[in-house]
Design a protein around this motif. Structure first.
Motif, short mmCIF file in Angstrom:
data_model
loop_
_atom_site.label_atom_id
_atom_site.label_comp_id
_atom_site.label_asym_id
_atom_site.label_seq_id
_atom_site.Cartn_x
_atom_site.Cartn_y
_atom_site.Cartn_z
N MET B 1 -2.21 27.73 -3.41
CA MET B 1 -1.27 27.46 -3.50
C MET B 1 -0.38 27.22 -1.96
SD MET B 1 1.47 28.27 -5.80
CE MET B 1 3.07 28.31 -5.70
N ARG B 5 1.80 23.73 -1.22
CA ARG B 5 2.99 23.27 -0.30
C ARG B 5 3.13 22.72 -0.18
NH1 ARG B 5 4.21 29.21 -0.38
NH2 ARG B 5 4.42 28.93 1.55
N LEU B 12 7.03 13.83 1.05
CA LEU B 12 8.51 14.66 0.96
C LEU B 12 8.49 13.39 2.31
CD1 LEU B 12 11.16 15.44 -0.49
CD2 LEU B 12 11.09 17.28 1.07
N LEU B 15 7.81 10.08 2.66
CA LEU B 15 8.58 9.61 2.07
C LEU B 15 10.38 9.13 2.48
CD1 LEU B 15 8.27 9.15 -0.78
CD2 LEU B 15 10.24 10.34 -2.22
N SER B 18 9.73 6.46 4.90
CA SER B 18 9.88 5.36 4.81
C SER B 18 10.56 4.75 3.83
CB SER B 18 9.12 5.35 3.16
OG SER B 18 9.40 6.27 2.46
N ALA B 19 11.81 5.66 3.49
CA ALA B 19 13.03 4.58 2.98
C ALA B 19 13.56 4.67 4.41
CB ALA B 19 13.93 6.55 2.73
N PHE B 20 13.84 5.26 5.75
CA PHE B 20 13.91 4.97 6.93
C PHE B 20 13.52 3.76 6.84
CE2 PHE B 20 16.51 9.40 7.34
CZ PHE B 20 17.72 8.26 7.73
N CYS B 22 13.55 1.73 4.91
CA CYS B 22 13.50 0.30 4.12
C CYS B 22 14.95 0.11 4.34
CB CYS B 22 13.41 0.88 2.77
SG CYS B 22 11.31 0.76 2.52
N SER B 23 15.84 1.00 4.81
CA SER B 23 16.42 1.27 4.60
C SER B 23 17.16 0.54 6.01
CB SER B 23 17.09 2.10 4.98
OG SER B 23 17.53 3.52 6.10
N GLU B 25 16.66 -3.23 6.98
CA GLU B 25 17.06 -3.76 7.03
C GLU B 25 18.82 -4.25 5.99
OE1 GLU B 25 15.69 -8.20 5.15
OE2 GLU B 25 14.14 -6.17 5.66
#
Lengths: 271, 287
Positions: B1, B5, B12, B15, B18-20, B22-23, B25
């Protein structure tokens, strides 16, 4: 906070459930955010306002369904007929495999292995481009035959698993009462087996609906083919495919919901 | 358990990170857009032409259509379009990279940057023009009908095919599909993904005719002379063929237009067209 404390209360409002919900929401937000960023980077020109006309139009003459909805109608017709045939083929094959006849076992086994180990797309092409011209079968019928044969092979294994899972005592009791095989299956075995095979059969029916998209390759005007045609004419690629995916999702979710109600009925719970 | 977590939270984080990544450009682009007009007005503010020159390679999107583009015995691409693309790359001073793409998805692939330009015998249509920019036409192509002798023998006009009892096969997403819809509104039209499937249906005598751009119908009627024939003597449409590029790139478009003008005035385009469409000298290269 220890893990034991979190695990103590189990229910929709427990702390653990809330924490899980929050995490899921965060994750979803992250994914959506990524998608939005990605589409900005592509510089794609979104034109969602051009989509509703393909679902329905309201003019002076009244309400008419758009091409996507007409395509959905064809998808319903194909999957509806295939679903019935899938159940018939599946049950027959399962019973054949469990019969004492050596020949019936061989035929059923051969059919199942042949269908299950070749791609559906190839089967559709084979039936439509090779078999159908010889026997003069229409495209619609070729699609129904290909789909019900393909899904029937999987359904037969589900039925077989359900039937063999019935306790040995039930068989022995039925036989000791002097029941023949037909009466035994009809009154003792199948009513119990159906309850157990309903969940996996639902998955199979959902698969059938999704797999039916492949019949668009033989120029049947189903939902996917309508989507492809609109895409080819307007190049609203992303909007069209998101819409088509959403329609499939709504249909399959509705089917799952109906079966959920059915399951409760079978198990003696009133919905 | 607990382990689960930790795993979820780590996922997360990755994620978000990676979003940063990508962002960065898009944010850059946004600030560029908001910057004073001077930046936007600079000539090299992002023409695809400069991207190609810097990369040293022009990426060309196309699909195989005989004799526009096809594979020879060694697996190399040859054909009218292939020669046009090679000549263009030579004049630009860059290498050429061919990106074969399914015809029905060729415009989305251009828009999402899979290649720089479509050189694939693409006819100019108003609908396509809403999504892409076209250069000056460098060639014209005509639609023709090839019909089954068994099912539709003896027909000699387009009206003979325009009735509900006639079935036509076309390739999805082509101007042949549009022409069939416009000229044969009463006929039943089947849309297939591949040219070969439409021909298969015709040879199986399951459709009365196939609409396609010449010289395919002509070649088919010669190849299967005992089964197929040409009901119409001449093409029933004349469509301008042009290069397609992303919208809003005037620099690139200007270069392409003038390339077409210059190459046409030298007679090179007409000469190559004659070679690929009206001679069979290349036939032994493919079979």
């Amino acid at each position: 906070m220890s893990a034991e404390f979190l695990n103590k209360k189990i229910g929709p409002l427990s702390l653990a459930a809330l924490a899980d919900t929050a995490k899921t929401l965060l994750l979803m937000t992250g994914i959506v955010w990524l998608l939005v960023l990605g589409s900005q980077r592509l510089g794609y020109n979104w034109q969602w306002y051009r989509i509703p006309q393909y679902l329905w139009t309201v003019t002076d003459k009244g309400f008419t369904w758009g091409p996507l909805m007409e395509g959905l109608g064809v998808t319903f017709r194909i999957t509806g007929i295939s679903l019935v045939l899938m159940l018939v083929i599946g049950l027959t094959t399962a019973l054949m495999r469990m019969s004492n006849s050596w020949a019936a076992q061989g035929v059923a086994r051969g059919y199942m292995e042949l269908i299950r180990n070749t791609p559906l797309l190839i089967q559709i092409f084979f039936i439509y481009f090779v078999i159908a011209p010889i026997l003069d079968i229409s495209a619609f019928r070729s699609a129904v035959i290909a789909l019900s044969l393909f899904e029937g092979a999987y359904a037969s294994e589900i039925f077989r698993a359900g039937i063999t899972s019935i306790d040995k005592g039930q068989w022995e009791a039925a036989m000791s009462l002097g029941m023949g095989p037909y009466a035994m299956y009809r009154h003792i075995i199948l009513p119990q087996a159906v309850r157990r095979v309903l969940p996996p059969l639902t998955s199979q029916a959902v698969s059938l609906i999704k797999d039916s998209a492949l019949v668009s390759t033989i120029a049947i005007l189903d939902l996917t083919q309508r989507g492809r045609m609109i895409d080819a004419e307007t190049f609203l690629t992303f909007e069209i495919w998101f819409t088509v995916a959403a329609i499939y999702l709504v249909v399959t979710l509705a089917l799952s919901g109906v079966v959920w109600l059915l399951e409760r009925q079978f198990n003696g719970l009133k919905a | 358990m607990k382990r689960l977590r930790i795993l979820a939270i780590t996922t997360l984080f990755i994620l978000l990170a990676s979003a940063f990544g990508c962002s960065q450009e898009p944010i850059q682009q946004k600030t560029d857009k908001n910057a004073p007009a001077a930046t936007a007005a600079t000539p090299e503010s992002g023409s695809q032409l400069d991207v190609i020159l810097k990369r040293g390679t022009i990426r060309v999107g196309f699909d195989t259509f005989k004799p526009w583009a096809m594979k020879d015995k060694n697996g190399e691409y040859i054909g009218f379009e292939i020669e046009v693309a090679r000549q263009m790359a030579k004049d630009m001073g860059v290498k050429v990279e061919f990106v074969p793409t399914k015809w029905s998805g060729i415009i989305p692939a251009l828009l999402t940057g899979k290649f720089d330009i479509i050189i694939g015998g693409m006819s100019v249509t108003p609908q396509r023009n809403l999504k892409v920019n076209f250069s000056l036409p460098y060639e014209y192509s005509g639609m023709s009908i090839v019909a089954s002798k068994k099912l539709a023998g003896g027909r000699s006009s387009i009206d003979d095919f325009n009735n509900p009892a006639t079935t036509i096969a076309v390739r999805l997403g082509t101007t042949a599909a549009e022409a069939a819809k416009n000229f044969l509104p009463k006929a039943k039209i089947l849309f297939f993904d591949e040219e070969s499937q439409t021909i298969q249906e015709l040879l199986n005598a399951r459709v009365h005719a196939v609409v396609a751009s010449n010289p395919l119908p002509l070649n088919l009627s010669k190849e299967y002379a005992d089964q197929l024939y040409l009901p119409l003597k001449d093409d029933f449409t004349k469509e301008p063929i042009a290069f397609a590029v992303k919208k809003g790139d005037l620099d690139f478009l200007n270069w392409l237009n003038n390339w077409v003008r210059v190459t046409m005035s030298k007679g090179w385009l007409q000469n190559r067209y004659e070679y690929w469409f009206f001679t069979n000298d290349w036939e032994n290269q493919i079979q």
